[in-house]
Design an enzyme around this catalytic site. Structure first.
Site, PDB file in Angstrom:
ATOM      1  N   PHE A 144      28.886  74.142 -38.484  1.00  0.00           N
ATOM      2  CA  PHE A 144      28.670  72.486 -38.211  1.00  0.00           C
ATOM      3  C   PHE A 144      28.177  72.518 -36.596  1.00  0.00           C
ATOM      4  CE2 PHE A 144      29.694  68.604 -36.309  1.00  0.00           C
ATOM      5  CZ  PHE A 144      29.588  67.785 -37.399  1.00  0.00           C
ATOM      6  N   ASP A 229      26.941  78.206 -30.170  1.00  0.00           N
ATOM      7  CA  ASP A 229      27.460  76.821 -30.133  1.00  0.00           C
ATOM      8  C   ASP A 229      28.974  76.819 -29.821  1.00  0.00           C
ATOM      9  OD1 ASP A 229      28.961  74.375 -30.561  1.00  0.00           O
ATOM     10  OD2 ASP A 229      27.514  73.887 -32.378  1.00  0.00           O
ATOM     11  N   LYS A 258      32.957  68.454 -25.945  1.00  0.00           N
ATOM     12  CA  LYS A 258      34.191  67.966 -26.459  1.00  0.00           C
ATOM     13  C   LYS A 258      35.222  68.381 -24.989  1.00  0.00           C
ATOM     14  CE  LYS A 258      34.186  69.215 -31.249  1.00  0.00           C
ATOM     15  NZ  LYS A 258      34.770  68.081 -31.995  1.00  0.00           N
TER      16      LYS A 258
HETATM   17  N1  PLP Z   1      29.023  71.792 -32.700  1.00  0.00           N
HETATM   18  C1  PLP Z   1      30.137  72.154 -33.207  1.00  0.00           C
HETATM   19  C2  PLP Z   1      30.957  73.445 -33.077  1.00  0.00           C
HETATM   20  C3  PLP Z   1      31.297  71.006 -33.197  1.00  0.00           C
HETATM   21  O1  PLP Z   1      32.470  71.200 -33.602  1.00  0.00           O
HETATM   22  C4  PLP Z   1      30.796  69.687 -33.254  1.00  0.00           C
HETATM   23  C5  PLP Z   1      31.782  68.704 -33.398  1.00  0.00           C
HETATM   24  O2  PLP Z   1      32.675  68.779 -33.976  1.00  0.00           O
HETATM   25  C6  PLP Z   1      29.553  69.509 -32.769  1.00  0.00           C
HETATM   26  C7  PLP Z   1      28.671  70.676 -32.547  1.00  0.00           C
HETATM   27  C8  PLP Z   1      28.870  68.139 -32.701  1.00  0.00           C
HETATM   28  O3  PLP Z   1      29.645  67.342 -31.442  1.00  0.00           O
HETATM   29  P1  PLP Z   1      29.739  66.040 -31.377  1.00  0.00           P
HETATM   30  O4  PLP Z   1      30.522  65.449 -32.117  1.00  0.00           O
HETATM   31  O5  PLP Z   1      29.887  65.793 -29.785  1.00  0.00           O
HETATM   32  O6  PLP Z   1      28.088  65.666 -31.441  1.00  0.00           O
END
Ligand code: PLP
Length: 402
Positions: A144, A229, A258
């Site tokens: 994700f 990520d 986050k």
């Molecule tokens: N990447 C990862 C691993 C995530 O867990 C999330 C959100 O849950 C995101 C990207 C996306 O972040 P945002 O919701 O701040 O756009």
């Protein structure tokens, strides 16, 4: 601590949502009005132990005094001037993030998905610099990365939603547990491999060292970038400031968001020197990103989290949490690292029902898949909090398994 009632109440909030908000979220039936440390209070004054922290955001606990002070002081002094000018908190945060990780440069964003957009742009521009006309990015099935179109295109499960198509070209995915498939997917057109070192939204699945090593070796052979990520795994969540520190590989780019702002929205894309100069004036930008209040909040968060004593506490308490969970009837296995923990329930137990039942008992958790509870408590909790949470999970499983 006394409970604090307030707000408009659940029924009115629900009625307003029903009329005015787009139907993008399935919310649990609680209207939170206050948070402090590991606790939340709803509008009726009932308190909850928070083992979700707004999906790994309030890692230093709700309304940490250092973060509150930084936001209050900075917002009384200067809230916004845009990226046409210099501001001190942004410059200091960039230094702190780069020096604590890959040593290159930082681009600030407002969210995780935007941090990944920056990483995707860096990967494509870096690849064009190597003469690749149609650069490709390889990610894992079940990853994700966010919901803007670049990040979405790298998120195979969501990119399959044809109603939102077409996705961006140049993305492919491989299974998360197959080093040979990773090696085979990386070739002369590969711009980058983009991975979540521990898949969070998928249900807390750490990527095996051999797969990460295969990705690193394949990237090195192809001249491609390895992007981690760390939006969910970073900022101390796994017991090191960055999750990559506990793997055998060092990425070229990491993305963060986050927990970085402790509840204030901020994202960052951090590079090693190899990718630090890919983007030039005009390639990328944002009006709000790196603003003084968000960066002051993040500096306060790092002041708490970037501490070897706290990080050891996260590793030790994470091990204790997993041991305690594994001792409960109804928990099949646990997965994760530090205080990023997935508890897989025995076959036939509906994790969604357990999650809803736990909310009623005053414990906030998340259910990323039908058989798994995801626990992302504040990093500053102690073993009493773990005992309370595990006790409630045990009671809930006993009640629901009959
Ligand atoms: N990447 C990862 C691993 C995530 O867990 C999330 C959100 O849950 C995101 C990207 C996306 O972040 P945002 O919701 O701040 O756009």
């Amino acid at each position: 601590m006394t409970g604090v009632a307030g707000g408009i109440g659940l029924e009115q909030a629900r009625a307003l949502e029903e009329r005015y908000l787009m139907r993008t979220y399935k919310r649990s039936p609680v209207d939170f009005v206050r948070g402090e440390g590991a606790l939340l209070w709803d509008a009726d004054g009932k308190h909850y132990l928070d083992f979700l922290t707004g999906i790994s955001v309030c890692s230093v606990g709700h309304c940490h005094p250092d973060v509150v002070r930084a936001v209050r002081e900075q917002s009384q002094q200067l809230m916004h001037v845009s990226n046409l000018f210099y501001t001190e908190p942004m410059a200091r945060l960039a230094e702190r993030l780069a020096e604590s990780s890959l040593g290159g440069r930082v681009f600030f964003a407002n969210s995780g998905t935007e941090a990944n957009e920056c990483a995707i742009k860096i990967a494509r521009k870096h690849a064009h610099g190597r003469g690749i006309a149609a650069p490709e990015i390889v990610s894992f099935e079940n990853d994700f990365h966010g919901r803007s179109y670049g990040a979405l295109s790298a998120t195979p499960g969501l990119a399959a939603n044809e109603a939102l198509g077409p996705m961006l070209p140049g993305f492919r995915s491989v299974p998360r547990d197959d080093p040979a498939a990773m090696r085979a997917a990386v070739g002369p057109d590969t711009a980058a491999v983009l991975v979540e070192p521990i898949q969070g939204e998928a249900g807390v699945f750490p990527i095996a060292d051999e797969v990460l090593l295969a990705a690193r070796e394949a990237c090195d052979a192809a001249g491609a970038l390895l992007i981690f990520d760390e939006i969910q795994t970073g900022i101390g969540r796994t017991g090191s400031l960055w999750a990559y520190e506990q793997t055998p590989v060092r990425p070229d780019v990491i993305t963060s968001a986050k927990a970085l702002g402790g509840g204030f929205p901020i994202g960052a894309c951090i590079t090693a020197p190899v990718a630090a100069d890919a983007l030039e004036p005009g390639d990328h930008g944002s009006t709000f990103a790196g603003g003084p209040v968000a960066t002051a909040a993040a500096l306060a968060v790092l002041g708490v989290v970037d501490d070897p004593v706290l990080l050891r506490h996260v590793r030790e308490l994470g091990a204790y949490l997993r041991e305690s969970l594994e001792a409960i009837d109804g928990v099949r296995e646990t997965r994760g690292r530090g205080l990023m923990v997935g508890a897989a329930l025995e076959e036939g137990v509906d994790a969604a029902a357990v999650g809803a039942d736990l909310l009623g008992r005053g414990l906030v958790v998340n259910v990323p898949r039908p058989d798994t509870l995801r626990l992302l408590p504040p990093l500053v909790i102690d073993s009493d909090h773990v005992d309370q949470a595990v006790g409630l999970i045990g009671e809930s499983l006993l009640a629901l398994r009959g």
